[in-house]
Design an enzyme around this catalytic site. Structure first.
Site, PDB file in Angstrom:
ATOM      1  CG  HIS A  52      -2.071  -1.009   1.176  1.00 36.68           C
ATOM      2  ND1 HIS A  52      -2.923  -1.031   2.059  1.00 36.68           N
ATOM      3  CD2 HIS A  52      -2.392  -2.146   0.486  1.00 36.68           C
ATOM      4  CE1 HIS A  52      -3.713  -1.922   1.873  1.00 36.68           C
ATOM      5  NE2 HIS A  52      -3.355  -2.634   0.862  1.00 36.68           N
ATOM      6  CD  GLU A  54      -1.978   4.147   3.606  1.00 35.00           C
ATOM      7  OE1 GLU A  54      -3.134   4.367   3.723  1.00 35.00           O
ATOM      8  OE2 GLU A  54      -1.610   3.210   2.450  1.00 35.00           O
ATOM      9  CB  CYS A  82      -6.352  -0.699   5.411  1.00 32.93           C
ATOM     10  SG  CYS A  82      -4.852  -1.189   5.289  1.00 32.93           S
ATOM     11  CB  CYS A  85      -1.958   1.529   6.355  1.00 32.10           C
ATOM     12  SG  CYS A  85      -1.637   0.556   4.768  1.00 32.10           S
TER      13      CYS A  85
END
Length: 149
Positions: A52, A54, A82, A85
């Site tokens: 992701h 992040e 999410c 993260c």
């Protein structure tokens, strides 16, 4: 510089993800009012569910600092993080998270649920939501509209 300035940079990174066929999410980590690291969604091209925006930014920041603790830094991301993260951001000791669009299905800072509501964490960070939310939401909606055709 202000939150909108850094979020605009994150939106440019989201467009980079989109150009690669990824969901358009971008993230930038800022420390001392300078870019420390950046990332964009890459799970499809990297065959890595953890890639992701992040996480990619945290990995780059860790390498830049030669430390997994990213203290006194802020993360600007175009979509609410999410649970994976948020957990990583807690462990990294990020000081503040600013996100654009809320994610009602998987957002872990209030969209679907809030992981920071637990008092059991040994670190919490500040949260600012909704910075350039419309721009981010439009980018993501346009991406999925095109994919459905």
């Amino acid at each position: 510089m202000n939150d909108k300035h850094w979020m605009r940079h994150a939106l440019e990174l989201a467009k980079k993800a989109e150009s690669m066929g990824e969901v358009p999410v971008g993230a930038v980590i800022v420390k001392d009012n300078k870019i420390l690291a950046e990332g964009w969604n890459q799970p499809i091209i990297s065959n890595d569910a953890t890639a992701h925006a992040e996480i990619m930014a945290l990995r780059a920041a860790g390498e830049a600092l030669n430390n997994y603790r990213i203290t006194d830094a802020e993360l600007f991301v175009t979509l609410e993080p999410c649970s994976m993260c948020v957990g990583a951001l807690i462990h990294a000791r990020i000081k503040r998270v600013v996100y654009a669009a809320s994610e009602p299905r998987t957002g872990a800072l209030g969209g679907a649920f809030n992981l920071l509501e637990s008092n059991d964490h040994n670190h919490l960070f500040e949260v600012e939501a909704g910075v350039l939310a419309d721009e981010s939401r439009e980018l993501i909606q346009a991406f999925f509209k095109t994919r459905r055709k």
